[in-house]
Motif scaffolding. Structure first.
Motif, PDB file in Angstrom:
ATOM      1  N   THR B  92       0.821  -1.211   0.000  1.00  0.00           N
ATOM      2  CA  THR B  92       0.000   0.000   0.000  1.00  0.00           C
ATOM      3  C   THR B  92       0.853   1.259   0.000  1.00  0.00           C
ATOM      4  O   THR B  92       0.505   2.243  -0.633  1.00  0.00           O
ATOM      5  CB  THR B  92      -0.941   0.029   1.211  1.00  0.00           C
ATOM      6  N   PRO B 152      -4.611   5.842  -9.952  1.00  0.00           N
ATOM      7  CA  PRO B 152      -4.938   5.337  -8.617  1.00  0.00           C
ATOM      8  C   PRO B 152      -5.736   4.037  -8.670  1.00  0.00           C
ATOM      9  O   PRO B 152      -5.537   3.153  -7.818  1.00  0.00           O
ATOM     10  CB  PRO B 152      -5.780   6.461  -8.003  1.00  0.00           C
ATOM     11  N   ALA B 156      -4.497   0.567  -6.985  1.00  0.00           N
ATOM     12  CA  ALA B 156      -5.310  -0.152  -6.003  1.00  0.00           C
ATOM     13  C   ALA B 156      -5.477  -1.609  -6.423  1.00  0.00           C
ATOM     14  O   ALA B 156      -5.353  -2.526  -5.602  1.00  0.00           O
ATOM     15  CB  ALA B 156      -6.675   0.523  -5.869  1.00  0.00           C
ATOM     16  N   SER B 159      -2.290  -3.480  -5.780  1.00  0.00           N
ATOM     17  CA  SER B 159      -2.121  -3.830  -4.365  1.00  0.00           C
ATOM     18  C   SER B 159      -3.016  -4.993  -3.968  1.00  0.00           C
ATOM     19  O   SER B 159      -2.582  -5.912  -3.271  1.00  0.00           O
ATOM     20  CB  SER B 159      -2.437  -2.614  -3.483  1.00  0.00           C
ATOM     21  N   HIS B 186      -4.682  -5.981   9.122  1.00  0.00           N
ATOM     22  CA  HIS B 186      -5.721  -5.038   9.507  1.00  0.00           C
ATOM     23  C   HIS B 186      -5.317  -4.248  10.749  1.00  0.00           C
ATOM     24  O   HIS B 186      -5.610  -3.064  10.884  1.00  0.00           O
ATOM     25  CB  HIS B 186      -7.026  -5.791   9.766  1.00  0.00           C
ATOM     26  N   GLY B 188      -2.210  -3.434  11.671  1.00  0.00           N
ATOM     27  CA  GLY B 188      -1.075  -2.523  11.531  1.00  0.00           C
ATOM     28  C   GLY B 188      -1.155  -1.544  10.385  1.00  0.00           C
ATOM     29  O   GLY B 188      -0.469  -0.530  10.380  1.00  0.00           O
ATOM     30  N   VAL B 189      -1.968  -1.833   9.368  1.00  0.00           N
ATOM     31  CA  VAL B 189      -2.041  -0.920   8.226  1.00  0.00           C
ATOM     32  C   VAL B 189      -3.062   0.162   8.534  1.00  0.00           C
ATOM     33  O   VAL B 189      -4.198  -0.141   8.893  1.00  0.00           O
ATOM     34  CB  VAL B 189      -2.436  -1.679   6.942  1.00  0.00           C
ATOM     35  N   ASP B 190      -2.633   1.407   8.424  1.00  0.00           N
ATOM     36  CA  ASP B 190      -3.502   2.517   8.758  1.00  0.00           C
ATOM     37  C   ASP B 190      -4.111   3.091   7.488  1.00  0.00           C
ATOM     38  O   ASP B 190      -3.426   3.254   6.481  1.00  0.00           O
ATOM     39  CB  ASP B 190      -2.687   3.579   9.478  1.00  0.00           C
ATOM     40  N   VAL B 191      -5.404   3.395   7.539  1.00  0.00           N
ATOM     41  CA  VAL B 191      -6.070   3.869   6.328  1.00  0.00           C
ATOM     42  C   VAL B 191      -5.475   5.188   5.850  1.00  0.00           C
ATOM     43  O   VAL B 191      -5.162   5.373   4.682  1.00  0.00           O
ATOM     44  CB  VAL B 191      -7.584   4.020   6.556  1.00  0.00           C
ATOM     45  N   VAL B 192      -5.300   6.132   6.792  1.00  0.00           N
ATOM     46  CA  VAL B 192      -4.841   7.462   6.371  1.00  0.00           C
ATOM     47  C   VAL B 192      -3.368   7.435   5.998  1.00  0.00           C
ATOM     48  O   VAL B 192      -2.978   7.846   4.907  1.00  0.00           O
ATOM     49  CB  VAL B 192      -5.092   8.486   7.491  1.00  0.00           C
ATOM     50  N   HIS B 193      -2.544   6.912   6.914  1.00  0.00           N
ATOM     51  CA  HIS B 193      -1.105   7.039   6.693  1.00  0.00           C
ATOM     52  C   HIS B 193      -0.544   6.035   5.697  1.00  0.00           C
ATOM     53  O   HIS B 193       0.519   6.257   5.138  1.00  0.00           O
ATOM     54  CB  HIS B 193      -0.358   6.906   8.023  1.00  0.00           C
ATOM     55  N   VAL B 195      -2.821   3.545   3.402  1.00  0.00           N
ATOM     56  CA  VAL B 195      -3.633   3.322   2.205  1.00  0.00           C
ATOM     57  C   VAL B 195      -3.845   4.638   1.453  1.00  0.00           C
ATOM     58  O   VAL B 195      -3.524   4.766   0.276  1.00  0.00           O
ATOM     59  CB  VAL B 195      -4.988   2.686   2.565  1.00  0.00           C
ATOM     60  N   LEU B 196      -4.375   5.654   2.122  1.00  0.00           N
ATOM     61  CA  LEU B 196      -4.683   6.894   1.416  1.00  0.00           C
ATOM     62  C   LEU B 196      -3.411   7.620   0.989  1.00  0.00           C
ATOM     63  O   LEU B 196      -3.386   8.264  -0.053  1.00  0.00           O
ATOM     64  CB  LEU B 196      -5.566   7.800   2.281  1.00  0.00           C
ATOM     65  N   VAL B 199      -2.580   6.064  -2.171  1.00  0.00           N
ATOM     66  CA  VAL B 199      -3.476   6.520  -3.231  1.00  0.00           C
ATOM     67  C   VAL B 199      -3.055   7.923  -3.693  1.00  0.00           C
ATOM     68  O   VAL B 199      -3.001   8.217  -4.889  1.00  0.00           O
ATOM     69  CB  VAL B 199      -4.939   6.538  -2.739  1.00  0.00           C
TER      70      VAL B 199
ATOM     71  N   ALA C  20     -11.572  -2.050  -5.445  1.00  0.00           N
ATOM     72  CA  ALA C  20     -10.267  -2.315  -4.840  1.00  0.00           C
ATOM     73  C   ALA C  20      -9.931  -1.243  -3.819  1.00  0.00           C
ATOM     74  O   ALA C  20      -9.450  -1.536  -2.712  1.00  0.00           O
ATOM     75  CB  ALA C  20      -9.192  -2.364  -5.936  1.00  0.00           C
ATOM     76  N   LEU C  21     -10.206   0.023  -4.164  1.00  0.00           N
ATOM     77  CA  LEU C  21      -9.926   1.110  -3.221  1.00  0.00           C
ATOM     78  C   LEU C  21     -10.749   0.952  -1.945  1.00  0.00           C
ATOM     79  O   LEU C  21     -10.244   1.106  -0.831  1.00  0.00           O
ATOM     80  CB  LEU C  21     -10.259   2.457  -3.869  1.00  0.00           C
ATOM     81  N   LEU C  24      -9.423  -1.858   0.158  1.00  0.00           N
ATOM     82  CA  LEU C  24      -8.194  -1.470   0.850  1.00  0.00           C
ATOM     83  C   LEU C  24      -8.501  -0.591   2.060  1.00  0.00           C
ATOM     84  O   LEU C  24      -7.911  -0.744   3.125  1.00  0.00           O
ATOM     85  CB  LEU C  24      -7.271  -0.708  -0.108  1.00  0.00           C
ATOM     86  N   PHE C  27     -11.088  -2.973   4.656  1.00  0.00           N
ATOM     87  CA  PHE C  27     -10.729  -4.278   5.214  1.00  0.00           C
ATOM     88  C   PHE C  27      -9.239  -4.462   5.442  1.00  0.00           C
ATOM     89  O   PHE C  27      -8.832  -5.210   6.314  1.00  0.00           O
ATOM     90  CB  PHE C  27     -11.270  -5.389   4.317  1.00  0.00           C
ATOM     91  N   VAL C  28      -8.425  -3.772   4.633  1.00  0.00           N
ATOM     92  CA  VAL C  28      -6.987  -3.929   4.838  1.00  0.00           C
ATOM     93  C   VAL C  28      -6.501  -2.978   5.917  1.00  0.00           C
ATOM     94  O   VAL C  28      -5.794  -3.344   6.835  1.00  0.00           O
ATOM     95  CB  VAL C  28      -6.223  -3.703   3.520  1.00  0.00           C
ATOM     96  N   GLY C  29      -6.904  -1.710   5.811  1.00  0.00           N
ATOM     97  CA  GLY C  29      -6.436  -0.729   6.777  1.00  0.00           C
ATOM     98  C   GLY C  29      -7.411  -0.555   7.921  1.00  0.00           C
ATOM     99  O   GLY C  29      -8.526  -1.053   7.888  1.00  0.00           O
ATOM    100  N   ASN C  30      -6.974   0.141   8.967  1.00  0.00           N
ATOM    101  CA  ASN C  30      -7.884   0.497  10.050  1.00  0.00           C
ATOM    102  C   ASN C  30      -7.913   2.010  10.197  1.00  0.00           C
ATOM    103  O   ASN C  30      -6.998   2.716   9.796  1.00  0.00           O
ATOM    104  CB  ASN C  30      -7.464  -0.171  11.358  1.00  0.00           C
TER     105      ASN C  30
END
Lengths: 264, 257, 153
Positions: B92, B152, B156, B159, B186, B188-193, B195-196, B199, C20-21, C24, C27-30
């Motif tokens: 990601t 993007p 995605a 990934s 789930h 350890g991966v942070d959505v903002v820092h 995943v986004l 993106v 996919a976005l 991600l 379900f992948v991130g929190n």
């Protein structure tokens, strides 16, 4: 006068092309501009089409001075011009039909049905209505040129410019194009400017001829008058002589000196 | 020598400046896309759908490689339960956006440059101008926008496919518990820092790679030789820009955490 | 390929990319960084937090129950104020629970270990943990050891 160039100066970077060129092209007929390569024939079409700007002087097309126009005005004027490019310049991603329809679609809001009628009429004029679904890559050279011609006249222009329309065609296709230019010009009441180096075709089609050399008009007049000229530089071009005022040799130092300078 | 360097430097600055002006006129031509969405759809097809297979295959392979390498490294610390986290973070944050952009530059970017360059060389752009159609909004803007939109999405998909590749190798072949794989990810991966941020990166990459590609094509010398050189330059410049920007963006986005 | 087929493919492509976005992000991130997790926050004062950082784990009997969400310094007594974000699943910690800064292994990363107390009331949002044990700083330990041996001799 349909087109008038008044004391036009033009140069590419440091290479001068024209110096105070005056040229008047009448309405209604076929005007042929002839001359050897590099004498500024195609540049003339670019000046008339407003793709190049002269350094001094002005270009007047259909009573409008091109230099005074902004981009909108220029584009508006261009809708009344058609141009056939040397290598046809068909849009390779579009079919024959869509190529001819392109200017119509871009500039009008006509219904799909009406556009189809218009395109079929133009394609029928050049004898290619049956080829409308082919792609440009599937066409022979002569067919591609005819499609480009149909596209150039799609919006019924006042003026059609032909840049080297006979180059790279077999004799049959050449004959077809000569006939088409004449027929279209007379049938649709347009004016045509043909730039070419093919003397025979050029003279056979013309109402009026300009012969260019090195950025200047050296002979002008009806085809008969031009063909009867005695000017040596014009004769060399018209008769296709290898040597004459335009030298066969590229300027060089003395041949003997050059060959033997090593031994002394 | 010094003079040559100076001249090359000035030429490079001049080229960049023209690229900037070109970008400005691209943005100016975007209004047309609202009226002609079809043009955009066609380019999304040419740029996005045609690039998808290579992205999916590459994503799967990279994910499998991560699963294998990650497992071999982590098992030495007895930390193979964190495999999902490692694979997830790598994909990601970095590999998804960066590798997608590099593949995109090679596949779609070069095609864009060659296509526009050939239109220039065969006078198709001149013909449009003479038909009173501005080629910028008609030809270039839809391609540019398509690249920006598509990147993007491709990243995605890269990934996601990569995650499954990692799962396949780590959990199915090497025996890491599948539930642990997903839950450590789930956790350890942070959505903002992560995943986004990824993106955002791929959005920037899409912007730059496509901009370089369409500019090089549009300003190519109108000969076959000129087009082939422009294509090479587009891929090289685009790829280097991606790697350079990746460092800059990573430094900005991930440093304060 | 017809235009319609292309449009369909483009539609499928865009939907797959968006899916996919979404996958991600959901379900992948929190979302812990934004929401602070679905949980509650309590503060704890330490004299010295050593190498503790934001996002360090908070554990109960070795199980991760939350994370450090912020660290600040107290202007009056110069101690460190650590905010712990604890998962909603663990809302049964007695108010007299204690928190200690521990080290994973001798030199590993530092984390907070919570030891439950005996009161009937539970910690809730905004409460503070009063009994804390600061980080063991290795240099200080060695210093103290040398000092006490010198005193004994």
């Amino acid at each position: 006068m349909l087109v008038a160039l008044n004391s036009v100066d033009f140069s590419y970077a440091d290479t001068p092309v024209y110096e105070s060129l005056d040229l008047k092209i009448p309405r209604g007929g076929i005007t042929v501009i002839m001359g050897p390569s590099g004498c500024g024939k195609s540049t003339l079409l670019s000046l008339i089409g407003g793709r190049l700007q002269p350094r001094c002087g002005n270009v007047v097309v259909d009573d409008v001075e091109i230099q005074s126009l902004d981009k909108r005005g220029l584009y508006h004027l261009r809708r009344r011009m058609g141009m056939l490019f040397q290598f046809n310049a068909l849009l390779s991603e579009l079919s024959v039909f869509e190529n001819v329809a392109f200017p119509i679609r871009e500039h009008t809001d006509l219904s799909a049905e009406l556009i189809e009628h218009l395109v079929k009429i133009k394609l029928e004029m050049v004898g290619l209505r049956g080829a409308s679904q082919l792609m440009p890559s599937e066409l022979s050279g002569g067919m591609a040129r005819r499609v480009a011609l149909a596209r150039a006249i799609a919006l019924d222009p006042v003026l059609v410019m032909y840049d080297e329309p006979f180059t790279g065609l077999d004799p049959i296709s050449k004959g077809v194009i000569v006939q088409l230019i004449r027929e279209l010009n007379d049938a649709l009441g347009m004016s045509s400017i043909v730039v070419t180096q093919d003397v025979a075709e050029g003279l056979s089609i013309a109402d009026y001829v300009f012969v260019f050399a090195a950025g200047e008009v050296i002979v002008e007049g009806t085809p008969e008058a031009v063909n009867a000229t005695l000017r040596p530089d014009a004769r060399q071009f018209l008769d296709g002589l290898p040597d004459g005022p335009v030298a066969y040799h590229y300027p060089a130092s003395d041949y003997q000196v050059d060959l033997f300078q090593g031994e002394s | 020598m010094v003079r040559g360097l100076g001249r090359a430097g000035i030429a490079a600055i001049h080229h960049t400046g023209r690229g900037g002006m070109f970008l400005a006129s691209l943005v100016g031509g975007m209004g047309m896309m609202v009226r002609r969405p079809r043009l955009l759809v066609q380019q999304i097809h040419a740029v996005g759908v045609m690039t998808l297979p290579i992205i999916l295959v590459a994503g799967l392979f990279v994910g499998m490689m991560l699963g294998l390498q990650g497992f071999n490294t982590l098992v030495g610390f007895g930390a193979e339960s964190s495999l999902g986290l490692a694979v997830g973070l790598f994909l990601t944050r970095e590999l998804g956006p960066v590798l997608t952009a590099l593949l995109f530059a090679g596949r779609a970017g070069s095609a864009l440059t060659a296509e526009i360059g050939l239109m220039r060389a065969t006078q198709q752009l001149d013909a449009m101008e003479m038909m009173a159609v501005d080629p910028l909004p008609r030809v270039v803007v839809p391609r540019f926008l398509a690249g920006v939109i598509v990147m993007p999405l491709l990243a995605a998909l890269f990934s996601v496919v990569g995650l499954f590749g990692g799962y396949l190798v780590g959990a199915v072949l090497l025996g890491v518990d599948g539930g642990t794989f997903w839950s450590s990810m789930h956790e350890g991966v942070d959505v903002v820092h992560d995943v986004l941020a990824g993106v955002f990166k791929s959005f920037v990459f899409g912007f730059v790679v496509t901009w370089v590609a369409v500019f090089e094509g549009y300003s190519a010398t109108p000969t076959t030789d000129g087009v082939s050189r422009a294509t090479t330059r587009a891929v090289v410049t685009g790829s280097l820009a991606v790697l350079g920007l990746d460092y800059v963006l990573t430094a900005i986005m991930f440093s304060e955490v | 390929m017809t235009l319609q087929a292309k449009e369909t493919l483009v539609g499928v492509f865009i939907l797959a990319g968006l899916a996919a976005l979404v996958w991600l992000t959901l379900f992948v991130g929190n979302w812990a960084a934004i929401t602070g997790g679905a949980g509650y926050r309590v503060t704890a004062k330490f004299e010295n937090i050593g190498g503790l950082t934001v996002k360090s784990p908070v554990t109960l009997a070795g199980v991760t129950i939350g994370r450090v969400s912020s660290i600040a310094s107290d202007r009056e007594d110069y101690s460190a104020i650590v905010t712990l974000s604890i998962d909603q699943d663990y809302n049964n910690l007695p108010v007299d629970s204690t928190a200690a800064i521990l080290t994973a292994g001798l030199l590993g990363a530092q984390y907070i270990g919570v030891v439950p107390g005996a009161e009937i009331d539970y910690l809730k949002e905004g409460d503070s943990i009063d009994i804390t044990q600061s980080a063991l700083v290795l240099e200080q330990l060695i210093g103290e050891l040398l000092f006490s041996r010198a005193g004994a001799q």
